[in-house]
Design a protein around this motif. Sequence first.
Motif, PDB file in Angstrom:
ATOM      1  N   LEU A   1      48.467-111.256  83.272  1.00  0.00           N
ATOM      2  CA  LEU A   1      47.558-110.110  83.332  1.00  0.00           C
ATOM      3  C   LEU A   1      46.259-110.434  84.051  1.00  0.00           C
ATOM      4  O   LEU A   1      45.374-109.583  84.149  1.00  0.00           O
ATOM      5  N   ALA A   2      46.127-111.660  84.561  1.00  0.00           N
ATOM      6  CA  ALA A   2      44.852-112.102  85.131  1.00  0.00           C
ATOM      7  C   ALA A   2      44.396-111.209  86.272  1.00  0.00           C
ATOM      8  O   ALA A   2      43.203-110.899  86.389  1.00  0.00           O
ATOM      9  N   ALA A   3      45.307-110.772  87.136  1.00  0.00           N
ATOM     10  CA  ALA A   3      44.934-109.957  88.297  1.00  0.00           C
ATOM     11  C   ALA A   3      45.403-108.517  88.160  1.00  0.00           C
ATOM     12  O   ALA A   3      45.393-107.772  89.148  1.00  0.00           O
ATOM     13  N   ASN A   4      45.803-108.117  86.977  1.00  0.00           N
ATOM     14  CA  ASN A   4      46.250-106.739  86.742  1.00  0.00           C
ATOM     15  C   ASN A   4      45.026-105.832  86.614  1.00  0.00           C
ATOM     16  O   ASN A   4      44.199-106.025  85.726  1.00  0.00           O
ATOM     17  N   PRO A   5      44.859-104.822  87.489  1.00  0.00           N
ATOM     18  CA  PRO A   5      43.649-103.991  87.445  1.00  0.00           C
ATOM     19  C   PRO A   5      43.425-103.316  86.093  1.00  0.00           C
ATOM     20  O   PRO A   5      42.279-103.241  85.623  1.00  0.00           O
ATOM     21  N   GLU A   6      44.505-102.845  85.458  1.00  0.00           N
ATOM     22  CA  GLU A   6      44.337-102.173  84.164  1.00  0.00           C
ATOM     23  C   GLU A   6      43.886-103.169  83.096  1.00  0.00           C
ATOM     24  O   GLU A   6      42.998-102.882  82.284  1.00  0.00           O
ATOM     25  N   ALA A   7      44.466-104.369  83.117  1.00  0.00           N
ATOM     26  CA  ALA A   7      44.039-105.397  82.169  1.00  0.00           C
ATOM     27  C   ALA A   7      42.594-105.807  82.430  1.00  0.00           C
ATOM     28  O   ALA A   7      41.814-105.998  81.497  1.00  0.00           O
TER      29      ALA A   7
ATOM     30  N   GLU B   1      39.891-110.459  69.688  1.00  0.00           N
ATOM     31  CA  GLU B   1      41.354-110.420  69.732  1.00  0.00           C
ATOM     32  C   GLU B   1      41.842-109.708  70.985  1.00  0.00           C
ATOM     33  O   GLU B   1      42.869-110.084  71.580  1.00  0.00           O
ATOM     34  N   ALA B   2      41.119-108.668  71.388  1.00  0.00           N
ATOM     35  CA  ALA B   2      41.499-107.928  72.588  1.00  0.00           C
ATOM     36  C   ALA B   2      41.428-108.821  73.821  1.00  0.00           C
ATOM     37  O   ALA B   2      42.353-108.853  74.642  1.00  0.00           O
ATOM     38  N   VAL B   3      40.335-109.560  73.956  1.00  0.00           N
ATOM     39  CA  VAL B   3      40.177-110.443  75.116  1.00  0.00           C
ATOM     40  C   VAL B   3      41.278-111.499  75.120  1.00  0.00           C
ATOM     41  O   VAL B   3      41.843-111.826  76.177  1.00  0.00           O
ATOM     42  N   GLU B   4      41.622-112.012  73.942  1.00  0.00           N
ATOM     43  CA  GLU B   4      42.686-113.021  73.872  1.00  0.00           C
ATOM     44  C   GLU B   4      44.017-112.446  74.354  1.00  0.00           C
ATOM     45  O   GLU B   4      44.734-113.087  75.131  1.00  0.00           O
ATOM     46  N   ALA B   5      44.356-111.246  73.899  1.00  0.00           N
ATOM     47  CA  ALA B   5      45.618-110.631  74.322  1.00  0.00           C
ATOM     48  C   ALA B   5      45.615-110.318  75.811  1.00  0.00           C
ATOM     49  O   ALA B   5      46.623-110.514  76.509  1.00  0.00           O
ATOM     50  N   LEU B   6      44.483-109.856  76.320  1.00  0.00           N
ATOM     51  CA  LEU B   6      44.402-109.446  77.721  1.00  0.00           C
ATOM     52  C   LEU B   6      44.222-110.615  78.674  1.00  0.00           C
ATOM     53  O   LEU B   6      44.201-110.425  79.886  1.00  0.00           O
ATOM     54  N   SER B   7      44.076-111.818  78.136  1.00  0.00           N
ATOM     55  CA  SER B   7      43.903-113.006  78.979  1.00  0.00           C
ATOM     56  C   SER B   7      45.217-113.717  79.262  1.00  0.00           C
ATOM     57  O   SER B   7      45.219-114.845  79.763  1.00  0.00           O
ATOM     58  N   PHE B   8      46.329-113.091  78.924  1.00  0.00           N
ATOM     59  CA  PHE B   8      47.652-113.642  79.247  1.00  0.00           C
ATOM     60  C   PHE B   8      47.732-113.872  80.754  1.00  0.00           C
ATOM     61  O   PHE B   8      47.243-113.065  81.556  1.00  0.00           O
TER      62      PHE B   8
ATOM     63  N   ARG C   1      59.666-111.069  67.494  1.00  0.00           N
ATOM     64  CA  ARG C   1      58.517-111.938  67.731  1.00  0.00           C
ATOM     65  C   ARG C   1      58.334-112.268  69.206  1.00  0.00           C
ATOM     66  O   ARG C   1      57.217-112.588  69.651  1.00  0.00           O
ATOM     67  N   ASP C   2      59.382-112.199  69.995  1.00  0.00           N
ATOM     68  CA  ASP C   2      59.273-112.540  71.410  1.00  0.00           C
ATOM     69  C   ASP C   2      58.408-111.556  72.182  1.00  0.00           C
ATOM     70  O   ASP C   2      58.008-111.846  73.318  1.00  0.00           O
ATOM     71  N   LEU C   3      58.097-110.415  71.584  1.00  0.00           N
ATOM     72  CA  LEU C   3      57.224-109.462  72.272  1.00  0.00           C
ATOM     73  C   LEU C   3      55.854-110.063  72.548  1.00  0.00           C
ATOM     74  O   LEU C   3      55.165-109.646  73.485  1.00  0.00           O
ATOM     75  N   GLY C   4      55.450-111.038  71.745  1.00  0.00           N
ATOM     76  CA  GLY C   4      54.168-111.700  71.980  1.00  0.00           C
ATOM     77  C   GLY C   4      54.128-112.515  73.249  1.00  0.00           C
ATOM     78  O   GLY C   4      53.072-113.044  73.609  1.00  0.00           O
ATOM     79  N   LEU C   5      55.270-112.622  73.953  1.00  0.00           N
ATOM     80  CA  LEU C   5      55.340-113.360  75.208  1.00  0.00           C
ATOM     81  C   LEU C   5      55.506-112.434  76.406  1.00  0.00           C
ATOM     82  O   LEU C   5      55.668-112.915  77.536  1.00  0.00           O
ATOM     83  N   VAL C   6      55.461-111.143  76.174  1.00  0.00           N
ATOM     84  CA  VAL C   6      55.740-110.164  77.221  1.00  0.00           C
ATOM     85  C   VAL C   6      54.441-109.499  77.660  1.00  0.00           C
ATOM     86  O   VAL C   6      53.702-108.952  76.834  1.00  0.00           O
ATOM     87  N   ALA C   7      54.147-109.524  78.957  1.00  0.00           N
ATOM     88  CA  ALA C   7      52.873-109.045  79.483  1.00  0.00           C
ATOM     89  C   ALA C   7      52.601-107.569  79.155  1.00  0.00           C
ATOM     90  O   ALA C   7      51.496-107.240  78.720  1.00  0.00           O
ATOM     91  N   PRO C   8      53.559-106.626  79.359  1.00  0.00           N
ATOM     92  CA  PRO C   8      53.245-105.227  79.042  1.00  0.00           C
ATOM     93  C   PRO C   8      52.874-105.026  77.568  1.00  0.00           C
ATOM     94  O   PRO C   8      51.974-104.234  77.248  1.00  0.00           O
ATOM     95  N   PHE C   9      53.562-105.741  76.678  1.00  0.00           N
ATOM     96  CA  PHE C   9      53.245-105.605  75.253  1.00  0.00           C
ATOM     97  C   PHE C   9      51.847-106.127  74.967  1.00  0.00           C
ATOM     98  O   PHE C   9      51.062-105.500  74.239  1.00  0.00           O
ATOM     99  N   LEU C  10      51.490-107.280  75.534  1.00  0.00           N
ATOM    100  CA  LEU C  10      50.157-107.836  75.311  1.00  0.00           C
ATOM    101  C   LEU C  10      49.076-106.942  75.908  1.00  0.00           C
ATOM    102  O   LEU C  10      47.978-106.826  75.359  1.00  0.00           O
ATOM    103  N   LEU C  11      49.388-106.315  77.036  1.00  0.00           N
ATOM    104  CA  LEU C  11      48.437-105.369  77.611  1.00  0.00           C
ATOM    105  C   LEU C  11      48.204-104.202  76.657  1.00  0.00           C
ATOM    106  O   LEU C  11      47.049-103.833  76.379  1.00  0.00           O
ATOM    107  N   ALA C  12      49.283-103.621  76.143  1.00  0.00           N
ATOM    108  CA  ALA C  12      49.141-102.505  75.212  1.00  0.00           C
ATOM    109  C   ALA C  12      48.391-102.936  73.945  1.00  0.00           C
ATOM    110  O   ALA C  12      47.522-102.209  73.439  1.00  0.00           O
ATOM    111  N   ARG C  13      48.708-104.097  73.447  1.00  0.00           N
ATOM    112  CA  ARG C  13      48.019-104.580  72.244  1.00  0.00           C
ATOM    113  C   ARG C  13      46.536-104.811  72.523  1.00  0.00           C
ATOM    114  O   ARG C  13      45.672-104.477  71.707  1.00  0.00           O
ATOM    115  N   GLY C  14      46.234-105.391  73.676  1.00  0.00           N
ATOM    116  CA  GLY C  14      44.841-105.608  74.037  1.00  0.00           C
ATOM    117  C   GLY C  14      44.067-104.315  74.163  1.00  0.00           C
ATOM    118  O   GLY C  14      42.910-104.225  73.735  1.00  0.00           O
TER     119      GLY C  14
END
Length: 604
Positions: free
Chosen positions: A159-165, A149-156, A125-138
Amino acid sequence: MRSALIALLAGAATVTPHAAPYAAEHGPAPAAGAPAVTPERPETGAASIAGASLAPFAAELAQMPMITNATGWHGATGEAGWALLAGSRPETRQRNRWTYALGLIGEGRGADALGVLDVMQSSDRDLGLVAPFLLARGVALTLVQRDAEAVEALSFQELAANPEACAWRMRALAHAGDAQSAIRQVNCALPAINGRSPHDRAPFVLAAAGAAIDAGQPQPALAWLKLFNDQDPQANVLRGRAMVATGDPQGGKLRLDRAALSGGDEIKAQARLGTIEAGLATHSLSPTEAAKQLDALRFGWRGGAIEQRVLEIQLRLANEAHDLRGQLRAGAALIRYFKLGSKVPPMLAELQAQLAAALAPDSGVPLPEAAGLYWDYRELAPAGAEGDALVLRLAGRLQDASLYARAAELLQYQLTKRAQDVAQGPLSVKVAMLHILAGRPDRALDAIRTTEQPSYSDAMRQDRKRVEAVALYRLGKTDAAAAALDGLSDAPAIRAEMRWQSKDWGNFVTANALPAPKAGFSEPAQTAVLRQAVAYAMLGREDQLAALRARYTPAFKGLASASAFDVLTRKVGSIDPAAIGAAMTSIPQASPAGATGDLLDAAS
């Protein structure tokens, strides 16, 4: 394919710590009862300890380099990926799942990738707190168009200033119809977009161009669309819309027509909508004809940005034409089915004001039509006390017009959807009474029995029992109705009213409570005596009739009903039928059972 993959992934998660290594190194485990085989060397490390738990993958993933561009989406898939998963040990299984998910995303297989990621998170369950996982899920959610749901995951936050996100967040926001928010992601997303090949960059540029047009910035969109060849149908749809927005409707219409010739169904729908917009811009299409064409387009295409734009144009046309029903229809559909973000509060406030004005008594809208408007768009009614007062006023107008069934329907919705706790008590009585007046005692009974609560006051419980008794009586269950009145102070009067209504003369004369003879009889008291006279006459009890006459003649002296009393208490054989009829009509209407008696009488 996807279900088989998830089954493999999920099944792997249930293997015991020793099972996978044993099978990998020594072949299948021995069958039950077979001689045990001792391995040449024992297992070593933490995995060899029975019941030992492996370190979660979340911490390991958090230490990996962050994905910032398209090169991060690579991993073994196909047969190689399946083999990798099947041969995983417990300590490597999550890492291999991650690699497989990255490869699936790289191939654009969002649904399959999402299945793998869901299995991973169910194990950690801790994967929901990890930026790379949330990026992939988004990213996976964006690929399957689950935009919110995608916007919610990518708004971690990380990830705010991550170009891919930013690139994928822009794409999801654009597809969701939030053009302004999508445009705000462009500068951050440019490095990730420009780093892709022309083919892979196309969906992002098209999303940015569409959002720019929707946000009222067509010039940048035209510049971005130069990256596409002149025959590209999706680019031509956007070029056409942008040209119409920049004041070149003829050139825009040509682009839209070209797109419709070469594009698929969605492109054709977009082109048709753009053509309607161009016709409105050049005034070559009347608002009435445009409304018809928009209805036809929406009939054949539901959902997504196309329907949202259709509804927004319909709402604008209805506002310009002061078409109340059109405004409510388009506005309600937008609020019901689309995520409009900051647009919702002002739109909802305007629609609520329009609906309230239409329901006002002086609006000029016919009452049945006003009730229909409320029923069709009741979710637009104001919340709280203001909305409650609105519907109560409308229900009162319907009741005054004897439209009891319509009034009951309005308040039934209020009772089941809006009223809470003890507030359901008085409303349930009102709804039940209206159902009774509408000739639907079964629904009245249901309104009472489905809203039973222990927190009602004694007075409220008594009111509910009275209405329940009337409903039972109207259903033909007279004995049950009489029993429902147990414990009420006015039960005898109500039971007598029921016997009177059903012409059960024998039980009526027993149940009817006669008042003491005195001057200044009230109308209910007069009614009780006159009814008793009628019942005695119907039963042929002349001795009791004579006694009634002797007892109450002084009390009726000077009253308007004195002549009726005189006629009804004469000897049975001496009464003129015409005189009886006149006497019956002169009996006061006030029931000894009060409002409950009036309800019994009105519903009969």
